[in-house]
Design a protein around this motif. Structure first.
Motif, mmCIF file in Angstrom:
data_model
loop_
_atom_site.group_PDB
_atom_site.id
_atom_site.type_symbol
_atom_site.label_atom_id
_atom_site.label_comp_id
_atom_site.label_asym_id
_atom_site.label_seq_id
_atom_site.Cartn_x
_atom_site.Cartn_y
_atom_site.Cartn_z
ATOM 1 N N THR A 146 0.841 -1.164 -0.130
ATOM 2 C CA THR A 146 0.046 -0.033 0.170
ATOM 3 C C THR A 146 0.805 1.217 -0.103
ATOM 4 O OG1 THR A 146 -1.652 -1.035 1.388
ATOM 5 C CG2 THR A 146 -1.909 1.371 0.995
ATOM 6 N N ALA A 173 1.144 4.206 0.936
ATOM 7 C CA ALA A 173 0.482 5.326 1.738
ATOM 8 C C ALA A 173 1.177 5.062 3.009
ATOM 9 C CB ALA A 173 -0.939 5.302 1.643
ATOM 10 N N ASN A 174 1.467 6.298 3.736
ATOM 11 C CA ASN A 174 1.887 6.301 5.150
ATOM 12 C C ASN A 174 0.792 7.705 5.618
ATOM 13 O OD1 ASN A 174 3.232 8.624 4.671
ATOM 14 N ND2 ASN A 174 5.285 7.754 4.683
ATOM 15 N N ALA A 203 0.257 9.731 0.313
ATOM 16 C CA ALA A 203 -0.191 8.388 -0.395
ATOM 17 C C ALA A 203 -0.186 8.838 -1.923
ATOM 18 C CB ALA A 203 -1.497 8.119 0.056
ATOM 19 N N LEU A 231 -4.826 6.309 -4.693
ATOM 20 C CA LEU A 231 -5.494 5.829 -3.139
ATOM 21 C C LEU A 231 -6.303 6.923 -2.724
ATOM 22 C CD1 LEU A 231 -2.574 3.844 -1.446
ATOM 23 C CD2 LEU A 231 -4.417 2.830 -2.572
ATOM 24 N N GLN A 232 -6.462 7.884 -3.499
ATOM 25 C CA GLN A 232 -7.335 9.042 -2.860
ATOM 26 C C GLN A 232 -8.895 8.570 -2.881
ATOM 27 O OE1 GLN A 232 -6.723 12.603 -5.093
ATOM 28 N NE2 GLN A 232 -7.491 13.899 -3.668
ATOM 29 N N ALA A 277 -4.431 10.400 4.445
ATOM 30 C CA ALA A 277 -3.079 10.797 4.215
ATOM 31 C C ALA A 277 -3.044 12.506 4.341
ATOM 32 C CB ALA A 277 -2.412 10.278 3.098
ATOM 33 N N PHE A 322 -1.881 13.885 -1.112
ATOM 34 C CA PHE A 322 -1.586 13.002 -2.160
ATOM 35 C C PHE A 322 -0.749 13.173 -3.092
ATOM 36 C CE2 PHE A 322 -5.770 12.077 0.039
ATOM 37 C CZ PHE A 322 -5.555 10.441 0.130
ATOM 38 N N ILE A 333 7.271 8.471 -2.653
ATOM 39 C CA ILE A 333 5.964 8.870 -2.127
ATOM 40 C C ILE A 333 6.213 10.001 -1.184
ATOM 41 C CG2 ILE A 333 3.672 8.430 -1.235
ATOM 42 C CD1 ILE A 333 4.453 5.364 -1.964
#
Length: 272
Positions: free
Chosen positions: A6, A8-9, A13, A17-18, A23, A26, A62
């Protein structure tokens, strides 16, 4: 979602994944390549090693924060943290290292000073070829240790056998240390076959085999938390904590040993 896959953290992200994750921001990410021979991919800054990435491999950055980069590896989608100093501009590799290990030299001769040690699977950009050494922007590599990316190898078991004697290393992906899934991924990737990073994820590779199907060279055998590759109908190769190395073992002997010691039967068999 699987943390390992994934992008994202809490801070950032990828835009894909929006609406799916929370997050701070983005982003479409920043393309980069590894400029260190081997770099640990950590579960958090200063954390523990999940996997490793090699020289020349591409990642999507990212997030950057306090000297750490949160990235997603292009090879298998694995996400994690690594030092920003291990990253450089996105490269356009032309060749893959197909010897177990090689050296990058400052001149095209065997007496030259070595600049770095590169593992099988490392990606390089050859700008001049034709002699005993191939020239890259970073130095010279023995030409016989390289193979064009459009000419993958065709025997994954033979690639795995190149690593015989390599020490066991949890999360390892290089000639300097491998775990079971790292060995399988290196072997399949060298043959142009996509392969996830961990053994549980690798159970999606290829096609499923019946428990009584004859074993063929290159078949994968899975236990909980472990994977091995057949080199013949009665023999396998695996990076394992029993020998603390990449080693051969009889298939029947291995199955019996794991059941006796750990109570774990073979869960699945796959043919890549």
């Amino acid at each position: 979602m699987d943390r390992r896959l994934t992008p994202a953290n809490a801070r950032a992200a990828l835009t894909l994944l929006q609406g799916k994750v929370e997050a701070g921001r983005f982003t479409t990410g920043e393309a980069a390549s590894l400029i260190a021979p081997v770099t640990d991919l950590l579960n958090q800054p200063e954390g523990t090693r999940d996997r490793q990435v090699l020289w020349g491999e591409a990642v999507t950055v990212i997030d950057r924060h306090k000297g750490w980069a949160f990235v997603q590896a292009a090879k298998d989608g694995y996400c994690g943290y690594l030092p920003e100093t291990a990253l450089g501009p996105l490269a356009s590799p032309t060749h893959r290292v197909t010897a177990p290990a090689t050296h990058l030299y400052d001149a095209p001769k065997v007496q030259a000073r070595d600049l770095a040690s590169l593992s099988l699977g490392s990606l390089v950009t050859v700008v001049e070829d034709g002699g005993k050494f191939a020239r890259t922007p970073q130095g010279f590599i023995p030409a016989k240790h390289l193979r064009p990316l459009d000419q993958p190898l065709d025997d994954a078991a033979a690639v795995a056998e190149l690593f015989i004697g390599t020490p066991y290393l949890w999360g390892g992906n290089s000639r300097f240390g491998l775990d079971c899934s790292g060995l399988v991924q290196a072997a399949l990737t060298a043959c142009g076959k996509a392969c996830p990073g961990d053994s549980d994820l690798q159970q999606s590779v290829g096609t499923a085999l019946a428990d009584d199907a004859p074993v063929q060279r290159g078949d994968l055998l899975f236990w909980k938390g472990h994977v091995a590759m057949a080199v013949g109908p009665d023999r396998l190769i695996h990076a394992n904590g029993h020998s603390m190395s990449v080693a051969y073992e009889g298939i029947a002997d291995c199955i019996a040993r794991v059941i006796a010691q750990e109570g774990r039967p073979v869960l699945a068999r796959r043919r890549p």
